[in-house]
Motif scaffolding. Sequence first.
Motif, PDB file in Angstrom:
ATOM      1  N   TYR A 149       0.763  -1.283   0.091  1.00 49.05           N
ATOM      2  CA  TYR A 149      -0.014  -0.044   0.001  1.00 49.05           C
ATOM      3  C   TYR A 149       0.920   1.026  -0.076  1.00 49.05           C
ATOM      4  CZ  TYR A 149      -4.447  -2.341   1.203  1.00 49.05           C
ATOM      5  OH  TYR A 149      -5.576  -3.085   1.139  1.00 49.05           O
ATOM      6  N   LEU A 150       0.541   2.189  -0.931  1.00 47.29           N
ATOM      7  CA  LEU A 150       0.964   3.632  -0.633  1.00 47.29           C
ATOM      8  C   LEU A 150       0.187   4.169   0.373  1.00 47.29           C
ATOM      9  CD1 LEU A 150       2.280   6.145  -1.519  1.00 47.29           C
ATOM     10  CD2 LEU A 150       0.599   6.608  -3.173  1.00 47.29           C
ATOM     11  N   ILE A 151       0.812   4.718   1.605  1.00 53.35           N
ATOM     12  CA  ILE A 151      -0.107   5.478   2.665  1.00 53.35           C
ATOM     13  C   ILE A 151       0.430   6.781   2.588  1.00 53.35           C
ATOM     14  CG2 ILE A 151      -0.443   5.275   5.127  1.00 53.35           C
ATOM     15  CD1 ILE A 151       0.565   2.730   5.086  1.00 53.35           C
ATOM     16  N   LEU A 152      -0.737   7.719   2.510  1.00 51.52           N
ATOM     17  CA  LEU A 152      -0.433   9.060   2.500  1.00 51.52           C
ATOM     18  C   LEU A 152      -1.384   9.551   3.648  1.00 51.52           C
ATOM     19  CD1 LEU A 152      -1.026  10.248  -1.016  1.00 51.52           C
ATOM     20  CD2 LEU A 152       1.251   9.612  -0.177  1.00 51.52           C
ATOM     21  N   LEU A 153      -0.377  10.318   4.591  1.00 52.87           N
ATOM     22  CA  LEU A 153      -0.951  10.928   5.732  1.00 52.87           C
ATOM     23  C   LEU A 153      -0.978  12.443   5.589  1.00 52.87           C
ATOM     24  CD1 LEU A 153       0.323   8.486   8.740  1.00 52.87           C
ATOM     25  CD2 LEU A 153      -1.594   8.216   7.201  1.00 52.87           C
ATOM     26  N   TRP A 154      -1.865  12.962   6.359  1.00 53.98           N
ATOM     27  CA  TRP A 154      -1.949  14.404   6.371  1.00 53.98           C
ATOM     28  C   TRP A 154      -2.485  15.067   7.578  1.00 53.98           C
ATOM     29  CZ3 TRP A 154       0.254  15.762   1.812  1.00 53.98           C
ATOM     30  CH2 TRP A 154       0.121  14.899   0.352  1.00 53.98           C
ATOM     31  N   ASN A 155      -1.619  16.104   8.133  1.00 54.02           N
ATOM     32  CA  ASN A 155      -2.414  16.885   9.148  1.00 54.02           C
ATOM     33  C   ASN A 155      -2.420  18.359   8.340  1.00 54.02           C
ATOM     34  OD1 ASN A 155      -2.635  15.453  11.358  1.00 54.02           O
ATOM     35  ND2 ASN A 155      -0.582  15.740  12.205  1.00 54.02           N
ATOM     36  N   LYS A 156      -3.705  18.787   8.408  1.00 52.03           N
ATOM     37  CA  LYS A 156      -3.750  19.987   8.010  1.00 52.03           C
ATOM     38  C   LYS A 156      -3.460  21.223   8.927  1.00 52.03           C
ATOM     39  CE  LYS A 156      -5.519  21.914   4.152  1.00 52.03           C
ATOM     40  NZ  LYS A 156      -5.053  23.202   4.268  1.00 52.03           N
ATOM     41  N   GLU A 157      -3.319  22.320   8.379  1.00 46.49           N
ATOM     42  CA  GLU A 157      -2.824  23.464   9.241  1.00 46.49           C
ATOM     43  C   GLU A 157      -3.936  23.718  10.470  1.00 46.49           C
ATOM     44  OE1 GLU A 157      -1.312  24.197   5.184  1.00 46.49           O
ATOM     45  OE2 GLU A 157      -3.417  23.821   5.954  1.00 46.49           O
ATOM     46  N   LEU A 158      -3.456  23.902  11.747  1.00 45.97           N
ATOM     47  CA  LEU A 158      -4.356  24.070  12.994  1.00 45.97           C
ATOM     48  C   LEU A 158      -5.077  25.486  12.840  1.00 45.97           C
ATOM     49  CD1 LEU A 158      -1.986  21.971  13.708  1.00 45.97           C
ATOM     50  CD2 LEU A 158      -2.621  22.889  16.230  1.00 45.97           C
ATOM     51  N   GLN A 159      -6.226  25.559  12.912  1.00 45.16           N
ATOM     52  CA  GLN A 159      -7.154  26.846  12.661  1.00 45.16           C
ATOM     53  C   GLN A 159      -7.654  27.428  14.381  1.00 45.16           C
ATOM     54  OE1 GLN A 159      -7.383  28.460  10.179  1.00 45.16           O
ATOM     55  NE2 GLN A 159      -8.304  27.285   8.403  1.00 45.16           N
ATOM     56  N   PRO A 160      -7.334  28.497  14.262  1.00 40.73           N
ATOM     57  CA  PRO A 160      -7.816  29.136  15.739  1.00 40.73           C
ATOM     58  C   PRO A 160      -9.321  29.343  15.391  1.00 40.73           C
ATOM     59  CG  PRO A 160      -6.753  30.737  14.371  1.00 40.73           C
ATOM     60  CD  PRO A 160      -6.605  29.575  13.664  1.00 40.73           C
ATOM     61  N   ARG A 161     -10.006  29.848  16.504  1.00 38.48           N
ATOM     62  CA  ARG A 161     -11.521  30.329  16.257  1.00 38.48           C
ATOM     63  C   ARG A 161     -11.531  31.297  15.126  1.00 38.48           C
ATOM     64  NH1 ARG A 161     -11.235  31.013  21.701  1.00 38.48           N
ATOM     65  NH2 ARG A 161     -12.050  33.202  21.241  1.00 38.48           N
ATOM     66  N   TYR A 162     -12.837  31.535  14.613  1.00 44.22           N
ATOM     67  CA  TYR A 162     -13.020  32.357  13.329  1.00 44.22           C
ATOM     68  C   TYR A 162     -12.504  33.729  14.007  1.00 44.22           C
ATOM     69  CZ  TYR A 162     -14.486  34.902   9.322  1.00 44.22           C
ATOM     70  OH  TYR A 162     -14.500  35.682   8.231  1.00 44.22           O
ATOM     71  N   GLU A 163     -12.956  34.224  15.143  1.00 41.51           N
ATOM     72  CA  GLU A 163     -12.948  35.580  15.715  1.00 41.51           C
ATOM     73  C   GLU A 163     -11.480  35.879  15.927  1.00 41.51           C
ATOM     74  OE1 GLU A 163     -13.680  37.863  19.737  1.00 41.51           O
ATOM     75  OE2 GLU A 163     -14.338  35.968  19.746  1.00 41.51           O
ATOM     76  N   VAL A 164     -10.563  34.914  16.372  1.00 39.79           N
ATOM     77  CA  VAL A 164      -9.135  34.902  16.463  1.00 39.79           C
ATOM     78  C   VAL A 164      -8.524  34.904  15.026  1.00 39.79           C
ATOM     79  CG1 VAL A 164      -7.163  33.829  17.347  1.00 39.79           C
ATOM     80  CG2 VAL A 164      -9.238  33.854  18.839  1.00 39.79           C
ATOM     81  N   TYR A 165      -8.978  34.327  14.195  1.00 42.43           N
ATOM     82  CA  TYR A 165      -8.395  34.140  12.774  1.00 42.43           C
ATOM     83  C   TYR A 165      -8.595  35.868  12.308  1.00 42.43           C
ATOM     84  CZ  TYR A 165      -8.712  33.928   7.733  1.00 42.43           C
ATOM     85  OH  TYR A 165      -8.403  33.933   6.383  1.00 42.43           O
TER      86      TYR A 165
END
Length: 280
Positions: A149-165
């Motif tokens: 198997y090809l195993i591709l793992l991903w962690n997307k960027e951590l998002q703060p709450r929209y207000e903080v963003y």
Amino acid sequence: MKDLQQILFNNCYSQDLEQRKHWYSTAAAAYYQARPRYPQAFIAQVVDLANITLTSTVLEVGCGSAIATSAFAALGCPMVCIEPNPDFYHLARQVCAPCPKVEVQNCAFEEWELAPQSFDAVLAASSFHWIAPKIGYPKAAAALRSDGYLILLWNKELQPRYEVYQQLSAVESAGGRPPYRYFLNRPYEDCATQVAILDELGQMAVQSGYFKDMISGHVVTEVTYSIDLYLLLLSTYSPYVKLEPQQQQALFSDMRQVLTQHGDTVQLSYVSAFHLARPI
């Protein structure tokens, strides 16, 4: 898909290989300390689906600081881990020192001497997008046994709450600096958006013509970071890696003032996803 491939070309493939070998060097220690781990139940699901056992042989492409490596090394199976960046290579060797069956090599996947049909799994954790598809997919397929198997793992960027963003976006725009902007140049990504982006990345393996029978899954994780750890995390994201130290320091000082208005910690969420596929 064309838009995503163009972004990857501009940010990853178009860079000279020697340049890519040293990209993120200054952030190696921070990367290991601040980047999120893959949830334990998530890894267990991948291991089960890919039929990885004590006797399985695993090739990891771009192991970085060995964040994902450690989870698979704990299974006790033999691993060959390739890392082109010298700083990450040395860090990965330190992390994997207690694991005698883990071999870490300092080379790029493009330069790695192919061992045809030698591995039960080719693993890439948030790294395969750095390799041009015309090289990465056929070489990964050739390294796999027919039932591997090809195993591709991903962690997307951590998002703060929209207000903080929104508040951090305002900080980045103040005074027209910095020249590279993370929040302003990235629209806010809710969970569905992050999953869709990761699914596009996974589908590229099937569209390459070298893989089939894609299996996908994802999980949403919420974490709490201290302000110091969150700013350290930001320092590992490419827009901030590009900044001069004094620029980064000034920007993070302003960001800290915003973040402290919400307390001593930052609430974050991110999507982890996996894509498994068999060679054709």
